[in-house]
Motif scaffolding. Structure first.
Motif, PDB file in Angstrom:
ATOM      1  N   VAL A   9      -9.561 -15.583 129.142  1.00 20.38           N
ATOM      2  CA  VAL A   9      -8.484 -14.924 129.626  1.00 20.38           C
ATOM      3  C   VAL A   9      -8.880 -13.385 129.179  1.00 20.38           C
ATOM      4  O   VAL A   9      -9.187 -13.224 128.130  1.00 20.38           O
ATOM      5  CB  VAL A   9      -7.265 -15.072 129.240  1.00 20.38           C
ATOM      6  CG1 VAL A   9      -7.065 -14.924 127.775  1.00 20.38           C
ATOM      7  CG2 VAL A   9      -6.011 -14.295 129.906  1.00 20.38           C
ATOM      8  N   TYR A  10      -8.520 -12.353 130.027  1.00 23.49           N
ATOM      9  CA  TYR A  10      -8.646 -10.850 129.753  1.00 23.49           C
ATOM     10  C   TYR A  10      -7.553 -10.218 129.862  1.00 23.49           C
ATOM     11  O   TYR A  10      -6.316 -10.762 130.517  1.00 23.49           O
ATOM     12  CB  TYR A  10      -9.515 -10.297 130.731  1.00 23.49           C
ATOM     13  CG  TYR A  10     -10.953 -11.178 130.782  1.00 23.49           C
ATOM     14  CD1 TYR A  10     -11.217 -11.942 131.954  1.00 23.49           C
ATOM     15  CD2 TYR A  10     -11.890 -10.971 129.912  1.00 23.49           C
ATOM     16  CE1 TYR A  10     -12.264 -12.657 131.914  1.00 23.49           C
ATOM     17  CE2 TYR A  10     -13.372 -11.363 129.872  1.00 23.49           C
ATOM     18  CZ  TYR A  10     -13.398 -12.575 130.924  1.00 23.49           C
ATOM     19  OH  TYR A  10     -14.464 -13.128 130.954  1.00 23.49           O
ATOM     20  N   ALA A  55     -11.510 -16.121 124.464  1.00 22.21           N
ATOM     21  CA  ALA A  55     -12.395 -17.323 124.974  1.00 22.21           C
ATOM     22  C   ALA A  55     -11.817 -18.552 124.347  1.00 22.21           C
ATOM     23  O   ALA A  55     -11.863 -18.699 123.007  1.00 22.21           O
ATOM     24  CB  ALA A  55     -13.778 -17.213 124.761  1.00 22.21           C
ATOM     25  N   ALA A  56     -11.536 -19.601 125.132  1.00 22.26           N
ATOM     26  CA  ALA A  56     -11.036 -20.818 124.296  1.00 22.26           C
ATOM     27  C   ALA A  56     -12.080 -22.240 124.583  1.00 22.26           C
ATOM     28  O   ALA A  56     -13.113 -21.826 125.344  1.00 22.26           O
ATOM     29  CB  ALA A  56      -9.647 -21.541 125.302  1.00 22.26           C
ATOM     30  N   SER A  57     -12.338 -22.596 123.569  1.00 22.02           N
ATOM     31  CA  SER A  57     -13.090 -23.819 123.456  1.00 22.02           C
ATOM     32  C   SER A  57     -12.773 -24.997 122.648  1.00 22.02           C
ATOM     33  O   SER A  57     -11.421 -24.796 122.157  1.00 22.02           O
ATOM     34  CB  SER A  57     -14.335 -23.416 122.355  1.00 22.02           C
ATOM     35  OG  SER A  57     -14.206 -22.940 121.110  1.00 22.02           O
ATOM     36  N   GLN A  83      -8.186 -30.520 119.608  1.00 24.17           N
ATOM     37  CA  GLN A  83      -8.034 -29.080 119.183  1.00 24.17           C
ATOM     38  C   GLN A  83      -8.767 -27.933 120.084  1.00 24.17           C
ATOM     39  O   GLN A  83      -9.576 -28.297 120.802  1.00 24.17           O
ATOM     40  CB  GLN A  83      -8.673 -29.221 117.881  1.00 24.17           C
ATOM     41  CG  GLN A  83      -8.004 -29.362 116.500  1.00 24.17           C
ATOM     42  CD  GLN A  83      -6.749 -28.471 116.191  1.00 24.17           C
ATOM     43  OE1 GLN A  83      -5.922 -28.416 117.025  1.00 24.17           O
ATOM     44  NE2 GLN A  83      -6.777 -27.768 115.231  1.00 24.17           N
ATOM     45  N   VAL A  84      -8.074 -26.644 119.980  1.00 22.24           N
ATOM     46  CA  VAL A  84      -8.456 -25.581 120.766  1.00 22.24           C
ATOM     47  C   VAL A  84      -8.680 -24.347 119.589  1.00 22.24           C
ATOM     48  O   VAL A  84      -7.847 -24.204 119.036  1.00 22.24           O
ATOM     49  CB  VAL A  84      -7.634 -25.389 121.787  1.00 22.24           C
ATOM     50  CG1 VAL A  84      -7.915 -24.110 122.635  1.00 22.24           C
ATOM     51  CG2 VAL A  84      -7.433 -26.467 122.937  1.00 22.24           C
ATOM     52  N   GLN A  85      -9.877 -23.836 120.139  1.00 16.66           N
ATOM     53  CA  GLN A  85     -10.079 -22.539 119.339  1.00 16.66           C
ATOM     54  C   GLN A  85     -10.287 -21.285 120.297  1.00 16.66           C
ATOM     55  O   GLN A  85     -10.821 -21.446 121.360  1.00 16.66           O
ATOM     56  CB  GLN A  85     -11.493 -22.729 118.401  1.00 16.66           C
ATOM     57  CG  GLN A  85     -11.539 -23.637 117.492  1.00 16.66           C
ATOM     58  CD  GLN A  85     -11.916 -25.193 118.231  1.00 16.66           C
ATOM     59  OE1 GLN A  85     -12.411 -25.475 119.016  1.00 16.66           O
ATOM     60  NE2 GLN A  85     -11.170 -26.122 117.494  1.00 16.66           N
ATOM     61  N   LEU A  86      -9.564 -20.287 119.722  1.00 19.76           N
ATOM     62  CA  LEU A  86      -9.226 -19.104 120.627  1.00 19.76           C
ATOM     63  C   LEU A  86     -10.033 -18.209 119.680  1.00 19.76           C
ATOM     64  O   LEU A  86      -9.821 -17.814 118.429  1.00 19.76           O
ATOM     65  CB  LEU A  86      -7.878 -18.756 121.019  1.00 19.76           C
ATOM     66  CG  LEU A  86      -7.055 -19.901 121.617  1.00 19.76           C
ATOM     67  CD1 LEU A  86      -5.734 -19.512 121.656  1.00 19.76           C
ATOM     68  CD2 LEU A  86      -7.695 -20.120 122.991  1.00 19.76           C
ATOM     69  N   VAL A  87     -11.022 -17.321 120.611  1.00 20.56           N
ATOM     70  CA  VAL A  87     -11.735 -16.141 119.762  1.00 20.56           C
ATOM     71  C   VAL A  87     -11.469 -14.962 120.658  1.00 20.56           C
ATOM     72  O   VAL A  87     -11.923 -14.861 121.724  1.00 20.56           O
ATOM     73  CB  VAL A  87     -13.267 -16.435 119.930  1.00 20.56           C
ATOM     74  CG1 VAL A  87     -13.764 -15.346 119.224  1.00 20.56           C
ATOM     75  CG2 VAL A  87     -13.557 -17.527 118.834  1.00 20.56           C
ATOM     76  N   GLU A  88     -10.897 -13.803 120.088  1.00 19.52           N
ATOM     77  CA  GLU A  88     -10.358 -12.583 120.784  1.00 19.52           C
ATOM     78  C   GLU A  88     -11.428 -11.530 120.335  1.00 19.52           C
ATOM     79  O   GLU A  88     -11.744 -11.603 119.323  1.00 19.52           O
ATOM     80  CB  GLU A  88      -8.982 -12.528 120.315  1.00 19.52           C
ATOM     81  CG  GLU A  88      -7.942 -13.461 120.522  1.00 19.52           C
ATOM     82  CD  GLU A  88      -6.722 -13.368 119.428  1.00 19.52           C
ATOM     83  OE1 GLU A  88      -5.617 -13.831 119.928  1.00 19.52           O
ATOM     84  OE2 GLU A  88      -6.745 -12.762 118.581  1.00 19.52           O
TER      85      GLU A  88
END
Length: 117
Positions: free
Chosen positions: A78-79, A23-25, A1-6
């Motif tokens: 990523v930005y 940011a991916a974690s 699983q991958v979590q993305l926080v914008e």
């Protein structure tokens, strides 16, 4: 699983700038594409910019010359630097991570960008 926080969305006047971060974690494979998409009310989600694992990048014609995508692989982040913003850039912006060899794609929760005077 991958979590993305914008982060980084908000209200800005036409001609202004914003910088989005994502940011991916979680389980991050070595080769992946990170990108940004957006969805305006009543419209389909559309590609804004993507950046594969190398230095290349792809942009929608509507943002070329105004937006710049970049990534920090050490931080799995990523930005999206958005300059000369226009009212038509108003949308919810979504971060995406795609693992081509695994065939998996993950989305962030979205961040609202509103360009208005």
């Amino acid at each position: 699983q991958v979590q993305l926080v914008e982060s980084g969305g908000g209200l800005v006047q036409p001609g202004g700038s914003l910088r989005l971060s994502c940011a991916a974690s979680g389980t991050i494979f070595s080769i992946y594409t990170m990108g940004w998409y957006r969805q305006a009310p009543g419209k389909k989600r559309e590609l804004v910019a993507t950046m594969p694992s190398g230095d290349s990048s792809n942009y929608a014609d509507s943002v070329k010359g105004r937006f710049t995508i970049s990534r920090d692989n050490a931080k799995n982040t990523v930005y999206l630097q958005m300059n000369s913003l226009k009212p038509e850039d108003t949308a919810v912006y979504y971060c995406n991570v795609f693992f081509p060899f695994q065939g998996r794609s993950y989305w962030g929760q979205g961040t609202q960008v509103t360009v208005s005077s």
